[in-house]
Design a protein around this motif. Sequence first.
Motif, PDB file in Angstrom:
ATOM      1  N   ARG A  16      -3.286  -1.483  10.296  1.00 56.80           N
ATOM      2  CA  ARG A  16      -3.706  -0.143   9.861  1.00 56.80           C
ATOM      3  C   ARG A  16      -3.769  -0.061   8.337  1.00 56.80           C
ATOM      4  NH1 ARG A  16      -6.707   4.253   9.806  1.00 56.80           N
ATOM      5  NH2 ARG A  16      -5.568   6.221   9.599  1.00 56.80           N
ATOM      6  N   VAL A  17      -2.756  -0.631   7.663  1.00 59.02           N
ATOM      7  CA  VAL A  17      -2.724  -0.622   6.202  1.00 59.02           C
ATOM      8  C   VAL A  17      -3.910  -1.400   5.631  1.00 59.02           C
ATOM      9  CG1 VAL A  17      -1.448  -1.454   4.182  1.00 59.02           C
ATOM     10  CG2 VAL A  17      -0.252  -0.248   6.005  1.00 59.02           C
ATOM     11  N   LYS A  18      -4.185  -2.578   6.225  1.00 58.29           N
ATOM     12  CA  LYS A  18      -5.319  -3.375   5.751  1.00 58.29           C
ATOM     13  C   LYS A  18      -6.644  -2.639   5.987  1.00 58.29           C
ATOM     14  CE  LYS A  18      -5.271  -7.825   6.041  1.00 58.29           C
ATOM     15  NZ  LYS A  18      -5.323  -9.252   6.479  1.00 58.29           N
ATOM     16  N   GLU A  19      -6.751  -1.976   7.143  1.00 52.10           N
ATOM     17  CA  GLU A  19      -7.957  -1.202   7.445  1.00 52.10           C
ATOM     18  C   GLU A  19      -8.161  -0.105   6.405  1.00 52.10           C
ATOM     19  OE1 GLU A  19      -9.604   1.875  10.886  1.00 52.10           O
ATOM     20  OE2 GLU A  19      -7.468   1.551  10.566  1.00 52.10           O
ATOM     21  N   LEU A  20      -7.074   0.594   6.057  1.00 52.26           N
ATOM     22  CA  LEU A  20      -7.171   1.664   5.070  1.00 52.26           C
ATOM     23  C   LEU A  20      -7.564   1.121   3.708  1.00 52.26           C
ATOM     24  CD1 LEU A  20      -4.055   3.742   6.149  1.00 52.26           C
ATOM     25  CD2 LEU A  20      -6.430   4.530   6.228  1.00 52.26           C
ATOM     26  N   PHE A  21      -6.965  -0.015   3.322  1.00 54.10           N
ATOM     27  CA  PHE A  21      -7.291  -0.606   2.021  1.00 54.10           C
ATOM     28  C   PHE A  21      -8.766  -0.998   1.954  1.00 54.10           C
ATOM     29  CE2 PHE A  21      -7.779  -4.512  -0.542  1.00 54.10           C
ATOM     30  CZ  PHE A  21      -7.545  -3.963  -1.789  1.00 54.10           C
ATOM     31  N   SER A  81      -8.497 -13.554   2.826  1.00 50.41           N
ATOM     32  CA  SER A  81      -7.346 -12.931   3.476  1.00 50.41           C
ATOM     33  C   SER A  81      -6.563 -12.143   2.431  1.00 50.41           C
ATOM     34  CB  SER A  81      -6.451 -14.004   4.101  1.00 50.41           C
ATOM     35  OG  SER A  81      -5.290 -13.419   4.640  1.00 50.41           O
ATOM     36  N   CYS A  82      -6.391 -10.842   2.662  1.00 50.90           N
ATOM     37  CA  CYS A  82      -5.755  -9.972   1.688  1.00 50.90           C
ATOM     38  C   CYS A  82      -4.650  -9.163   2.363  1.00 50.90           C
ATOM     39  CB  CYS A  82      -6.808  -9.036   1.087  1.00 50.90           C
ATOM     40  SG  CYS A  82      -6.162  -7.839  -0.070  1.00 50.90           S
ATOM     41  N   ASP A  83      -3.456  -9.173   1.767  1.00 48.63           N
ATOM     42  CA  ASP A  83      -2.332  -8.415   2.308  1.00 48.63           C
ATOM     43  C   ASP A  83      -1.825  -7.435   1.261  1.00 48.63           C
ATOM     44  OD1 ASP A  83      -2.124  -9.679   4.860  1.00 48.63           O
ATOM     45  OD2 ASP A  83      -1.300 -11.438   3.837  1.00 48.63           O
ATOM     46  N   ILE A  84      -1.621  -6.179   1.665  1.00 50.89           N
ATOM     47  CA  ILE A  84      -1.045  -5.175   0.774  1.00 50.89           C
ATOM     48  C   ILE A  84       0.464  -5.379   0.723  1.00 50.89           C
ATOM     49  CG2 ILE A  84      -0.760  -2.710   0.319  1.00 50.89           C
ATOM     50  CD1 ILE A  84      -3.623  -3.770   0.035  1.00 50.89           C
ATOM     51  N   GLU A  85       0.996  -5.602  -0.468  1.00 52.98           N
ATOM     52  CA  GLU A  85       2.427  -5.861  -0.624  1.00 52.98           C
ATOM     53  C   GLU A  85       3.218  -4.602  -0.961  1.00 52.98           C
ATOM     54  OE1 GLU A  85       2.354  -9.000  -3.607  1.00 52.98           O
ATOM     55  OE2 GLU A  85       2.707 -10.451  -2.020  1.00 52.98           O
ATOM     56  N   ASP A  86       2.573  -3.632  -1.607  1.00 51.46           N
ATOM     57  CA  ASP A  86       3.291  -2.412  -1.981  1.00 51.46           C
ATOM     58  C   ASP A  86       2.283  -1.334  -2.341  1.00 51.46           C
ATOM     59  OD1 ASP A  86       5.434  -0.782  -2.406  1.00 51.46           O
ATOM     60  OD2 ASP A  86       6.047  -1.685  -4.319  1.00 51.46           O
ATOM     61  N   ALA A  87       2.667  -0.087  -2.116  1.00 55.09           N
ATOM     62  CA  ALA A  87       1.830   1.062  -2.471  1.00 55.09           C
ATOM     63  C   ALA A  87       2.745   2.174  -2.952  1.00 55.09           C
ATOM     64  CB  ALA A  87       1.005   1.520  -1.272  1.00 55.09           C
ATOM     65  N   LEU A  99      -2.969   8.316   3.117  1.00 55.22           N
ATOM     66  CA  LEU A  99      -2.664   7.705   4.415  1.00 55.22           C
ATOM     67  C   LEU A  99      -2.084   6.307   4.242  1.00 55.22           C
ATOM     68  CD1 LEU A  99      -5.798   8.797   6.482  1.00 55.22           C
ATOM     69  CD2 LEU A  99      -3.421   9.475   6.905  1.00 55.22           C
ATOM     70  N   LEU A 100      -2.654   5.532   3.330  1.00 57.15           N
ATOM     71  CA  LEU A 100      -2.142   4.189   3.106  1.00 57.15           C
ATOM     72  C   LEU A 100      -0.713   4.249   2.569  1.00 57.15           C
ATOM     73  CD1 LEU A 100      -4.090   1.214   1.587  1.00 57.15           C
ATOM     74  CD2 LEU A 100      -1.717   1.613   0.971  1.00 57.15           C
ATOM     75  N   HIS A 101      -0.474   5.171   1.643  1.00 53.52           N
ATOM     76  CA  HIS A 101       0.863   5.326   1.080  1.00 53.52           C
ATOM     77  C   HIS A 101       1.878   5.677   2.168  1.00 53.52           C
ATOM     78  CE1 HIS A 101       3.927   7.737  -1.322  1.00 53.52           C
ATOM     79  NE2 HIS A 101       4.035   6.520  -1.785  1.00 53.52           N
ATOM     80  N   GLN A 102       1.481   6.534   3.096  1.00 58.17           N
ATOM     81  CA  GLN A 102       2.370   6.948   4.189  1.00 58.17           C
ATOM     82  C   GLN A 102       2.674   5.786   5.141  1.00 58.17           C
ATOM     83  OE1 GLN A 102       0.413  10.249   6.080  1.00 58.17           O
ATOM     84  NE2 GLN A 102       0.387  11.471   4.195  1.00 58.17           N
ATOM     85  N   ASN A 103       1.691   4.896   5.305  1.00 58.60           N
ATOM     86  CA  ASN A 103       1.814   3.811   6.280  1.00 58.60           C
ATOM     87  C   ASN A 103       2.183   2.470   5.664  1.00 58.60           C
ATOM     88  OD1 ASN A 103       0.691   4.778   9.148  1.00 58.60           O
ATOM     89  ND2 ASN A 103      -0.482   5.816   7.543  1.00 58.60           N
ATOM     90  N   ALA A 104       2.391   2.436   4.337  1.00 56.95           N
ATOM     91  CA  ALA A 104       2.540   1.157   3.630  1.00 56.95           C
ATOM     92  C   ALA A 104       3.682   0.303   4.157  1.00 56.95           C
ATOM     93  CB  ALA A 104       2.712   1.415   2.136  1.00 56.95           C
ATOM     94  N   HIS A 105       4.763   0.930   4.613  1.00 59.63           N
ATOM     95  CA  HIS A 105       5.936   0.160   5.032  1.00 59.63           C
ATOM     96  C   HIS A 105       6.156   0.213   6.550  1.00 59.63           C
ATOM     97  CE1 HIS A 105       6.822  -0.420   0.827  1.00 59.63           C
ATOM     98  NE2 HIS A 105       6.764   0.886   0.635  1.00 59.63           N
ATOM     99  N   THR A 106       5.078   0.516   7.270  1.00 60.31           N
ATOM    100  CA  THR A 106       5.158   0.505   8.728  1.00 60.31           C
ATOM    101  C   THR A 106       5.375  -0.924   9.222  1.00 60.31           C
ATOM    102  OG1 THR A 106       3.640   2.379   8.827  1.00 60.31           O
ATOM    103  CG2 THR A 106       3.965   1.135  10.854  1.00 60.31           C
ATOM    104  N   LEU A 107       6.307  -1.084  10.135  1.00 65.74           N
ATOM    105  CA  LEU A 107       6.623  -2.415  10.651  1.00 65.74           C
ATOM    106  C   LEU A 107       5.674  -2.798  11.787  1.00 65.74           C
ATOM    107  CD1 LEU A 107      10.519  -2.147  10.730  1.00 65.74           C
ATOM    108  CD2 LEU A 107       9.080  -3.171   8.950  1.00 65.74           C
TER     109      LEU A 107
END
Length: 271
Positions: free
Chosen positions: A141-146, A15-21, A126-134
Amino acid sequence: MIVLDKLAEIFASSSCDIEDANRLVIQPKSVLREFRTVRHGFLFIIRGEARMCVNGTAYELLPGSVFHAAPGMQLDSRVIGQSEFEYYSLFYRLDKVGDQNSGHECDSHFKLEPGASPRVRELLALLHQNAHTLGGIGKLRVKELFLSIMHQVLVGCKYRESCSYDTSKKVIEEAVAYINGHYMNPLTLDELAELHAMSSKRFSYFFHKYTGFRPIDYVIHYRMERASELLQAGHFPIRDVAVSVGYTNPLYFSRVFKKKFGVSPSAYTHN
């Protein structure tokens, strides 16, 4: 050396979560000293060049390079050259399953070289643009991009790994043939590397990997082998043999010859 399939397995099964980009542009000659990392993260280099040292290991970061570090590592870096240094940083949290992943690849520092990829750059933007989407959909979407980025990077590394052996081996075979045909001429590492479209460092690495010699050591070895043949074939003056194998100074030639065979050229002739 990082094992690509093991790294892929970690991101596929954990399980991996993006915390910041972030996207950063650093000015030429900028220096960062004694920075200590606090999270797992990747740097994706877009343009420019930097030299980074992590826990005493030095890395050259170029466009297309992907660098990874884990928490608690000491990092020093310097932007080299006259260009700005642009990169994306992605910080993530990895939930390990039990102890099976303790001490795995993600707890180390390493560099991947998939090569510059327009697709990876597009996905990073795209990930940078969506990184802080609630919301859950945004996080998905962020996890998919990563994961798409990591897939592209690891496939790129795998492809280069499969191609580099045959390509670099062929280049070194051509370099050996070139030296064998031009050993009597002045030859330098930089000239040989440039002739075969490699940096001096890369050329020297692959030459040693496939021949067991450093390039100039091989030049000397081959010259001495040819000199020994000439000395055995007839009573040629030492200075003529020296010139024939690329040495204008017969005294220097004699020293190199004695180092190789344990006897001087004149003594060798009488053996």
